[in-house]
Design a protein around this motif. Structure first.
Motif, mmCIF file in Angstrom:
data_model
loop_
_atom_site.group_PDB
_atom_site.id
_atom_site.type_symbol
_atom_site.label_atom_id
_atom_site.label_comp_id
_atom_site.label_asym_id
_atom_site.label_seq_id
_atom_site.Cartn_x
_atom_site.Cartn_y
_atom_site.Cartn_z
ATOM 1 N N TYR A 82 75.992 28.080 15.663
ATOM 2 C CA TYR A 82 77.134 27.755 14.811
ATOM 3 C C TYR A 82 77.416 28.911 13.862
ATOM 4 N N TYR A 91 79.323 29.311 10.211
ATOM 5 C CA TYR A 91 79.888 28.597 9.085
ATOM 6 C C TYR A 91 80.433 29.596 8.076
ATOM 7 N N PRO A 146 79.280 24.618 3.184
ATOM 8 C CA PRO A 146 79.609 25.350 4.411
ATOM 9 C C PRO A 146 80.663 24.615 5.239
ATOM 10 N N GLN A 192 81.363 26.490 17.165
ATOM 11 C CA GLN A 192 80.091 26.027 17.707
ATOM 12 C C GLN A 192 80.007 26.423 19.172
ATOM 13 N N VAL A 238 82.108 24.984 22.117
ATOM 14 C CA VAL A 238 82.202 23.527 22.054
ATOM 15 C C VAL A 238 83.295 23.090 21.091
ATOM 16 N N ASP A 239 83.372 23.790 19.962
ATOM 17 C CA ASP A 239 84.344 23.409 18.939
ATOM 18 C C ASP A 239 84.767 24.651 18.175
ATOM 19 N N ARG A 273 72.637 19.367 21.866
ATOM 20 C CA ARG A 273 73.063 18.102 21.279
ATOM 21 C C ARG A 273 72.448 16.904 21.962
ATOM 22 N N PRO A 314 65.895 16.388 14.513
ATOM 23 C CA PRO A 314 65.404 15.879 13.239
ATOM 24 C C PRO A 314 65.493 16.881 12.107
ATOM 25 N N TYR A 371 70.016 21.849 11.325
ATOM 26 C CA TYR A 371 70.159 23.231 11.707
ATOM 27 C C TYR A 371 69.075 24.072 11.042
ATOM 28 N N PHE A 385 71.438 14.613 6.128
ATOM 29 C CA PHE A 385 70.499 15.699 5.871
ATOM 30 C C PHE A 385 70.644 16.188 4.440
ATOM 31 N N TYR A 444 69.676 19.549 2.155
ATOM 32 C CA TYR A 444 69.270 20.948 2.208
ATOM 33 C C TYR A 444 69.174 21.484 0.783
ATOM 34 N N PHE A 496 66.233 23.336 5.116
ATOM 35 C CA PHE A 496 66.121 21.909 5.411
ATOM 36 C C PHE A 496 65.091 21.227 4.505
ATOM 37 N N THR A 556 65.737 14.476 6.659
ATOM 38 C CA THR A 556 66.705 13.773 7.493
ATOM 39 C C THR A 556 66.502 12.275 7.321
ATOM 40 N N TYR A 584 68.051 8.490 8.808
ATOM 41 C CA TYR A 584 68.825 8.001 9.946
ATOM 42 C C TYR A 584 69.455 6.635 9.724
ATOM 43 N N GLN A 595 75.771 13.988 9.943
ATOM 44 C CA GLN A 595 75.994 14.275 11.352
ATOM 45 C C GLN A 595 76.697 13.073 11.953
ATOM 46 N N GLN A 634 81.701 12.555 20.112
ATOM 47 C CA GLN A 634 81.364 12.584 21.527
ATOM 48 C C GLN A 634 81.424 13.980 22.127
ATOM 49 N N LEU A 635 82.443 14.723 21.726
ATOM 50 C CA LEU A 635 82.627 16.028 22.343
ATOM 51 C C LEU A 635 81.762 17.099 21.693
ATOM 52 N N THR A 636 81.676 17.055 20.381
ATOM 53 C CA THR A 636 81.001 18.153 19.693
ATOM 54 C C THR A 636 79.553 17.863 19.377
ATOM 55 N N ASN A 687 76.731 17.700 17.723
ATOM 56 C CA ASN A 687 76.061 17.882 16.452
ATOM 57 C C ASN A 687 76.977 18.278 15.311
ATOM 58 N N GLN A 688 78.197 17.818 15.305
ATOM 59 C CA GLN A 688 79.113 18.168 14.228
ATOM 60 C C GLN A 688 78.550 17.699 12.886
ATOM 61 N N PHE A 689 78.447 18.634 11.962
ATOM 62 C CA PHE A 689 77.970 18.354 10.617
ATOM 63 C C PHE A 689 79.123 18.465 9.632
ATOM 64 N N PHE A 726 79.505 18.954 5.556
ATOM 65 C CA PHE A 726 78.769 19.264 4.341
ATOM 66 C C PHE A 726 79.543 18.835 3.108
ATOM 67 N N GLY A 727 78.799 18.409 2.081
ATOM 68 C CA GLY A 727 79.383 18.228 0.773
ATOM 69 C C GLY A 727 79.434 19.576 0.061
#
Lengths: 117, 113
Positions: A33, A35, A43, A48, A55-56, A98, A103, A106, B34, B36, B46, B49, B51, B91, B95-97, B99-101, B103-104
Motif C-alpha cells: 500500500y 498512503y 494516512p 493498493q 487492487v484499489d 487479504r 492480526p 499493516y 486497529f 497504532y 502497531f 487489534t 475484532y 478494516q 469485497q473487492l479491496t 484489507n481496506q483500512f 484511518f482517523g
C-alpha cells in the motif's frame, strides 16, 4: 524480520518538478500500500497492490501520480508534476494477502517526507 | 459513508494522570479495529487489534476496548515516553479491496514530567 524499507527519507522539490519514491516490503507480504499523510491528518490510501496487480487506486490522482510494482516485490510511486498540496509524508505499508487473517494490520515503513516549494 | 473519528485531537497529561482516547466509527461490516502509535518522523507502529464488541487488549500501560460503535484506548499512569500520536484504523469488509483500512486523524498525546 526486516521491516518495510523506504527511500529517500526526505525530498524537497519545486512545484512542477517530478519525484519518485521507492519501497521494499517485508518478504512474503503480497499486499503493498501507498498512503499519503498530510500534517495533522491520518494516512489516506493512494493505491493498493496485490502482487503485481492494482487492487484499489480510486483515490490516486492519476493525472499526476503513478505507481508500479514490478515482479510483485519493490514498488515506486511517482509524482509528475508536483503541486504545493502534495507536500506530505508518503508511507508504504505491506501485509499478508487479504485472504489471510491480518492480526497485525499493516507494517509501515518510516515514510518519505516530501516538501514542494 | 464509512468514517472514523478520533477525540480529542490533542491531550496533555501530567505524568501519572490516567485518561482515555476515543475512536468512534461508522463502517459497514467491521473486520477489525486497529490502534497504532506514531512517533514524529516515523511510520505508524502497531499496538492492538480488536475484532468484536466486548473485546479488550492490554500492553503495559495501555488498554484498548471495543463496543459496537467506538473504541477506547485507556492510558494508566502515563510516562513521558508515551508521548506520541495515537491512530485508530478500521478494516471494513470490502469485497473487492479486502484489507481496506480507514484511518482517523489521530490524538496527539503529550505527557509532561
Amino acid at each position: 524480520e526486516a521491516g518495510v524499507a523506504q527511500s529517500p527519507r526526505y525530498k524537497i522539490i519545486e512545484k512542477r518538478q517530478s519525484v519518485a519514491f521507492w519501497c521494499n516490503p517485508i518478504s512474503g507480504h503480497a499486499t503493498l500500500y501507498w498512503y499519503q499523510q498530510i500534517l495533522g491528518q491520518g494516512p489516506k490510501l493512494l493505491i493498493q497492490f496485490q502482487n503485481n496487480g492494482v487492487v484499489d487506486d480510486s483515490q490516486l490522482p492519476k493525472d499526476r501520480f503513478s505507481a508500479e510494482r514490478l515482479k510483485g516485490v519493490d514498488s515506486t510511486l511517482k509524482i509528475q508534476p508536483a503541486k504545493l498540496e502534495d507536500s506530505a509524508v508518503y508511507l508504504c505499508a505491506s501485509s499478508l494477502p487479504r485472504a489471510v487473517q491480518v492480526p497485525y494490520g499493516y507494517t509501515f515503513g518510516s515514510g518519505t517526507r516530501l516538501t514542494v516549494v | 459513508e464509512d468514517q472514523v473519528t478520533q477525540s480529542p485531537e490533542a491531550l496533555r497529561l501530567q505524568e501519572g494522570e490516567s485518561s482515555s482516547l476515543n475512536c468512534s466509527y461508522t463502517v459497514s461490516g467491521l473486520r477489525g479495529l486497529f490502534w497504532y502509535r506514531q512517533d514524529p518522523g516515523k511510520g505508524p507502529e502497531f499496538l492492538f487489534t480488536l475484532y468484536s464488541a466486548g473485546e479488550e487488549k492490554e500492553k503495559e500501560r495501555l488498554k484498548a476496548t471495543l463496543t459496537k460503535k467506538e473504541s477506547f484506548l485507556h492510558i494508566t499512569a502515563p510516562k513521558p515516553e508515551d508521548s506520541a500520536t495515537y491512530l485508530c484504523a478500521v478494516q471494513a469488509s470490502v469485497q473487492l479491496t479486502g484489507n481496506q483500512f480507514y484511518f482517523g486523524t489521530g490524538t496527539s498525546l503529550t505527557v509532561i514530567p
